[in-house]
Design an enzyme around this catalytic site. Structure first.
Site, PDB file in Angstrom:
ATOM      1  N   GLU A   1       8.443  -4.156  10.958  1.00 30.09           N
ATOM      2  CA  GLU A   1       8.940  -2.895  10.408  1.00 30.09           C
ATOM      3  C   GLU A   1       9.458  -1.984  11.511  1.00 30.09           C
ATOM      4  O   GLU A   1       8.769  -1.726  12.507  1.00 30.09           O
ATOM      5  CB  GLU A   1       7.809  -2.193   9.616  1.00 30.09           C
ATOM      6  CG  GLU A   1       8.270  -0.867   9.008  1.00 30.09           C
ATOM      7  CD  GLU A   1       7.344  -0.316   7.934  1.00 30.09           C
ATOM      8  OE1 GLU A   1       6.349  -0.992   7.573  1.00 30.09           O
ATOM      9  OE2 GLU A   1       7.615   0.801   7.452  1.00 30.09           O
TER      10      GLU A   1
ATOM     11  N   ASP B   1      -1.145  -6.160  -0.469  1.00 34.13           N
ATOM     12  CA  ASP B   1      -1.224  -5.454   0.812  1.00 34.13           C
ATOM     13  C   ASP B   1      -2.616  -4.832   0.962  1.00 34.13           C
ATOM     14  O   ASP B   1      -2.990  -3.947   0.182  1.00 34.13           O
ATOM     15  CB  ASP B   1      -0.165  -4.346   0.789  1.00 34.13           C
ATOM     16  CG  ASP B   1       0.298  -3.952   2.159  1.00 34.13           C
ATOM     17  OD1 ASP B   1      -0.119  -4.571   3.149  1.00 34.13           O
ATOM     18  OD2 ASP B   1       1.116  -3.003   2.233  1.00 34.13           O
TER      19      ASP B   1
ATOM     20  N   LYS C   1      -1.583  -9.357   2.730  1.00 34.75           N
ATOM     21  CA  LYS C   1      -0.906  -8.900   3.945  1.00 34.75           C
ATOM     22  C   LYS C   1      -1.810  -7.920   4.661  1.00 34.75           C
ATOM     23  O   LYS C   1      -2.495  -7.119   4.015  1.00 34.75           O
ATOM     24  CB  LYS C   1       0.439  -8.227   3.599  1.00 34.75           C
ATOM     25  CG  LYS C   1       1.135  -7.627   4.815  1.00 34.75           C
ATOM     26  CD  LYS C   1       2.559  -7.222   4.521  1.00 34.75           C
ATOM     27  CE  LYS C   1       2.741  -5.826   3.994  1.00 34.75           C
ATOM     28  NZ  LYS C   1       2.217  -4.743   4.840  1.00 34.75           N
TER      29      LYS C   1
ATOM     30  N   ASP D   1       0.846  -1.199   0.000  1.00 38.97           N
ATOM     31  CA  ASP D   1       0.000   0.000   0.000  1.00 38.97           C
ATOM     32  C   ASP D   1       0.883   1.251   0.000  1.00 38.97           C
ATOM     33  O   ASP D   1       0.377   2.372  -0.097  1.00 38.97           O
ATOM     34  CB  ASP D   1      -1.025  -0.007   1.140  1.00 38.97           C
ATOM     35  CG  ASP D   1      -0.387   0.065   2.506  1.00 38.97           C
ATOM     36  OD1 ASP D   1       0.838  -0.131   2.621  1.00 38.97           O
ATOM     37  OD2 ASP D   1      -1.120   0.325   3.493  1.00 38.97           O
ATOM     38  N   SER D   2       2.218   1.041   0.050  1.00 38.04           N
ATOM     39  CA  SER D   2       3.147   2.147  -0.183  1.00 38.04           C
ATOM     40  C   SER D   2       2.985   2.674  -1.611  1.00 38.04           C
ATOM     41  O   SER D   2       3.546   3.724  -1.953  1.00 38.04           O
ATOM     42  CB  SER D   2       4.593   1.706   0.063  1.00 38.04           C
ATOM     43  OG  SER D   2       4.867   0.495  -0.626  1.00 38.04           O
TER      44      SER D   2
ATOM     45  N   GLU E   1      -1.827  -5.257   8.212  1.00 35.13           N
ATOM     46  CA  GLU E   1      -1.158  -4.702   9.383  1.00 35.13           C
ATOM     47  C   GLU E   1      -1.956  -5.047  10.631  1.00 35.13           C
ATOM     48  O   GLU E   1      -3.183  -5.105  10.587  1.00 35.13           O
ATOM     49  CB  GLU E   1      -1.061  -3.172   9.256  1.00 35.13           C
ATOM     50  CG  GLU E   1      -0.153  -2.718   8.129  1.00 35.13           C
ATOM     51  CD  GLU E   1      -0.040  -1.197   8.042  1.00 35.13           C
ATOM     52  OE1 GLU E   1      -0.509  -0.491   8.963  1.00 35.13           O
ATOM     53  OE2 GLU E   1       0.521  -0.723   7.042  1.00 35.13           O
TER      54      GLU E   1
HETATM   55  O1  KIV Z   1       3.477  -1.153   1.760  1.00 36.13           O
HETATM   56  C1  KIV Z   1       4.652  -1.522   1.897  1.00 36.13           C
HETATM   57  O2  KIV Z   1       5.536  -1.178   1.100  1.00 36.13           O
HETATM   58  C2  KIV Z   1       4.968  -2.358   3.036  1.00 36.13           C
HETATM   59  C3  KIV Z   1       6.399  -2.754   3.233  1.00 36.13           C
HETATM   60  C4  KIV Z   1       7.158  -1.626   3.795  1.00 36.13           C
HETATM   61  C5  KIV Z   1       6.536  -3.962   4.063  1.00 36.13           C
HETATM   62  O3  KIV Z   1       4.117  -2.697   3.788  1.00 36.13           O
END
Ligand code: KIV
Length: 273
Positions: free
Chosen positions: A191, A92, A122, A53-54, A124
């Site tokens: 992280e 994510d 994934k 989600d980055s 959080e």
């Molecule tokens: O969204 C992302 O890039 C992440 C990584 C930093 C693990 O969650």
């Protein structure tokens, strides 16, 4: 003609990832958000591609990960899947796609697997999302956990600083890692926490632990692709190693192209029909 493509590239599965820890083989994970980059980094041997989600930061230009939607993420994910032959592709789950509870998480993740063909998701968070993790695992959807700095909590934290700087938070992360493993996660990302804590959690857990800003004692590492390629401008956290300076190369190449067009040097006769 057969609809099956015979391909000698062995696709990495969550089972392969699980076997790497006891074999002592470190896991190399990177983010990817589009077909072109996924094709390149997959062919270069990365084990896991995370459609992070980055993307909210790297692709959409937001200052946090919160605004990006499931639909936007799925567009990126389809390109990554089409560019990937070998790596496990993890999606994510963005802010707002699972926080309402297990049923929302199942609804979102089912869409993700159906509409993008990613291999896993994934999420959080720890104890607050155990019911969601269990339901996804029951549905056959592999889940990667994410503890320590959780960027979707940026407003609660008041920034993106190091986590687990006190014993209470460190103990909570350790316990969350235990609970996520028990709930069925196939791996966990840690992280931005102290290296000693990450090492302790890695040793205690049977599933692979993958770090970012968590030292060298984890079972693998993940970086944001743009950061490690030198495309993120002035973003230079202590944990980041940059492997290329593509930002400068892109600027220089563009400068030359603009100059050639303006001067009439491009296209030449050889470049014309
Ligand atoms: O969204 C992302 O890039 C992440 C990584 C930093 C693990 O969650």
């Amino acid at each position: 003609m057969s609809q099956y493509i015979i391909d000698d590239t062995k696709k990495i599965t969550v089972r392969t990832i699980g076997q790497m820890k006891p074999a002592g083989e470190k896991i190399a994970m990177l983010t990817a958000y589009d077909y072109t980059m996924a094709r390149l980094v997959d062919a270069a041997g990365v084990d896991i591609l995370l459609v992070g989600d980055s993307a909210a930061n790297t692709m959409a230009g937001y200052s946090t990960t919160l605004p990006i939607t499931l639909e936007e993420m799925m567009v990126y994910a389809r390109g990554v899947v089409r560019g990937t032959r070998r790596a496990l592709v993890v999606f994510d789950m963005p802010f707002g796609s699972y926080q309402a509870g297990a049923e929302q998480a199942v609804g979102s993740a089912v869409r993700v697997l159906k509409e993008t063909q990613c291999d896993a998701v994934k999420m959080e968070g720890g104890q607050e999302h155990l019911a969601a993790v269990r339901r996804l695992v029951e549905c056959g959807i592999p889940v990667m956990g994410h503890l320590g700095l959780q960027p979707q909590h940026v407003h609660a934290y008041g920034g993106f600083g190091l986590r687990a700087t006190d014993d209470e938070e460190a103990a909570r992360i350790e316990e969350d890692a235990r609970l996520l493993e028990e709930a069925g996660c196939f791996a966990i990302v840690l992280e931005k926490i102290p290296a000693a804590l990450a090492q302790k959690i890695t040793t205690a857990r049977a599933i692979p632990v993958i770090g970012i800003g968590a030292g060298g004692g984890t079972d693998g590492q993940v970086l944001v692709l743009q950061d490690m390629l030198g495309l993120s401008g002035d973003f230079h956290p202590k944990f980041l190693r940059t492997y290329a300076d593509l930002g400068t190369q892109i600027t220089n190449a563009t400068n030359r192209y603009v100059a050639d067009v303006k001067s009439g040097d491009y296209p030449s006769e050889a470049e014309s029909y």
